[in-house]
Motif scaffolding. Structure first.
Motif, PDB file in Angstrom:
ATOM      1  N   ALA A 129       0.840  -1.206   0.000  1.00 35.40           N
ATOM      2  CA  ALA A 129       0.000   0.000   0.000  1.00 35.40           C
ATOM      3  C   ALA A 129       0.876   1.258   0.000  1.00 35.40           C
ATOM      4  O   ALA A 129       0.595   2.226  -0.717  1.00 35.40           O
ATOM      5  CB  ALA A 129      -0.939  -0.005   1.202  1.00 35.40           C
ATOM      6  N   ASP A 130       1.942   1.249   0.814  1.00 33.86           N
ATOM      7  CA  ASP A 130       2.849   2.410   0.855  1.00 33.86           C
ATOM      8  C   ASP A 130       3.576   2.594  -0.468  1.00 33.86           C
ATOM      9  O   ASP A 130       3.713   3.708  -0.966  1.00 33.86           O
ATOM     10  CB  ASP A 130       3.876   2.224   1.978  1.00 33.86           C
ATOM     11  N   LEU A 131       4.059   1.476  -1.046  1.00 29.22           N
ATOM     12  CA  LEU A 131       4.799   1.571  -2.308  1.00 29.22           C
ATOM     13  C   LEU A 131       3.884   2.083  -3.417  1.00 29.22           C
ATOM     14  O   LEU A 131       4.282   2.914  -4.244  1.00 29.22           O
ATOM     15  CB  LEU A 131       5.386   0.210  -2.679  1.00 29.22           C
ATOM     16  N   THR A 132       2.637   1.599  -3.427  1.00 27.18           N
ATOM     17  CA  THR A 132       1.680   2.025  -4.445  1.00 27.18           C
ATOM     18  C   THR A 132       1.352   3.507  -4.290  1.00 27.18           C
ATOM     19  O   THR A 132       1.357   4.271  -5.272  1.00 27.18           O
ATOM     20  CB  THR A 132       0.388   1.197  -4.325  1.00 27.18           C
ATOM     21  N   ALA A 133       1.088   3.912  -3.056  1.00 26.41           N
ATOM     22  CA  ALA A 133       0.772   5.322  -2.792  1.00 26.41           C
ATOM     23  C   ALA A 133       1.952   6.210  -3.192  1.00 26.41           C
ATOM     24  O   ALA A 133       1.772   7.235  -3.859  1.00 26.41           O
ATOM     25  CB  ALA A 133       0.450   5.509  -1.317  1.00 26.41           C
ATOM     26  N   ALA A 134       3.174   5.812  -2.800  1.00 24.24           N
ATOM     27  CA  ALA A 134       4.357   6.622  -3.112  1.00 24.24           C
ATOM     28  C   ALA A 134       4.566   6.715  -4.624  1.00 24.24           C
ATOM     29  O   ALA A 134       4.969   7.762  -5.139  1.00 24.24           O
ATOM     30  CB  ALA A 134       5.585   6.022  -2.440  1.00 24.24           C
TER      31      ALA A 134
END
Lengths: 223, 223
Positions: A163-168
């Motif tokens: 989720a963090d990698l996608t958001a970033a």
């Protein structure tokens, strides 16, 4: 060796590259502009979208960023990014979908149309109304990210996840295209500053998309 | 008991219901029209989309059809729908994404706008140009399904998978809205006829969306 067909501002390719970087999987880049709809590329992926990953020695072709991330999550143990209980994993996938669909649809896609495709392909001026709408949408969605990060260390819970990698990935493309106003998003800014300093992220921040220049602070960890 | 917030023509909810039907997981339906953006529903799912699944006794809320399908695939062993090798699973997820994004975006979403929302919400006539474009896109995409089914028993390989359930969900909504011309799609028609006769599919074919009537053959196994 894995090849990734991509272009520097493709948020879905950035997501895959961040995952591969965290997992320590090597790859080489192949430049592809999906809007040109090259015959060879459409033969490779009938959906005509990046990223596509190819490992020609093993005769493997992987298509679609979600399918690719799940594939490497299943086959490479290091740095699990969809981990925890089934409920944790559902929350990681919910937020991944939220950025891939809502944030991409309301923010990244219009910014790419107005600030990238109109400049590189159509030689037209951006529609300032559409840009304003995209920036307004980004602001509302970063409010939601702030809210999540008020309650959690990372977007989907206690640990760094897909989720963090996608958001970033999506936020970085919107930021490159001048679509993010970082004022009033303290929590998301701190979280993003931490991600920017990771070795998986640094190389991407150095890449440029032709004549399109990012804002001065785009590649700085302090911004 | 699981509750699914959905409406009869939501293709993403149909996909989830087909998976739950195959796996033998019971549920009750809660009617939700996401275009009304009810406050309570947006509080439940900030993305404002169906399906949302709630199990209130266990305090679980699941959001996004991909996250929901992966959750039940992980927690219910019966009738695996994302199975096989990592490469098989990547192919299932590629085609699931293809129908959720390409087929939905080019076919189902415009049909729902023109034939459902304009009638129920905006009291406007459909744009015949947009309908023609959607039907043309459907035709091209069913050609691709025909091609896959020429080489495989099911869309993603030798066994029934989430790719088939996802495709059937989207195609059934397009078919309800009169967007599918079945002539010249022999392989896909045979495949779809088999899916229509499954117990997981029958109840959905009996449901109607208000005043909007489907074509005569919509719920027939022979069509």
């Amino acid at each position: 060796m894995w090849l990734i067909h991509q272009f520097p501002l493709c948020p879905f390719s950035r997501k895959v590259r961040l995952l591969l970087g965290e997992k320590g999987v090597g790859y080489e880049l192949v430049r592809e502009h999906p809007w040109e709809r090259r015959d060879e590329f459409v033969d490779l992926n009938p959906a005509g979208r990046t990223p596509v990953m190819v490992e020609s020695e093993k005769n493997i072709t992987l298509i679609d960023s979600v399918a690719i991330c799940e594939y490497f999550e299943e086959t490479v143990e290091q740095a699990p990014m969809i981990s925890g209980t089934a409920i944790n994993r559902a929350e990681i996938r919910r937020l991944t979908a939220w950025f891939d669909q809502q944030f991409y649809g309301a923010v990244v896609d219009p910014l790419m149309n107005e600030r990238m495709l109109k400049r590189l392909v159509h030689r037209a001026s951006p529609d300032t109304g559409a840009l304003r709408e995209a920036m307004k949408a980004a602001n509302g969605m970063l409010d939601y990210a702030d809210y999540l990060l008020d309650h959690r260390n990372w977007l989907a819970g206690a640990t760094l996840s897909l989720a963090d990698l996608t958001a970033a990935a999506h936020i970085s493309v919107a930021d490159y295209l001048g679509g993010i106003d970082w004022r009033a998003h303290e929590q998301t800014r701190n979280w993003y500053s931490g991600l920017k300093s990771r070795p998986s992220f640094r190389p991407m921040l150095a890449e440029r998309m032709g004549v399109i220049a990012p804002p001065d602070d785009y590649d700085k960890v302090d911004f």
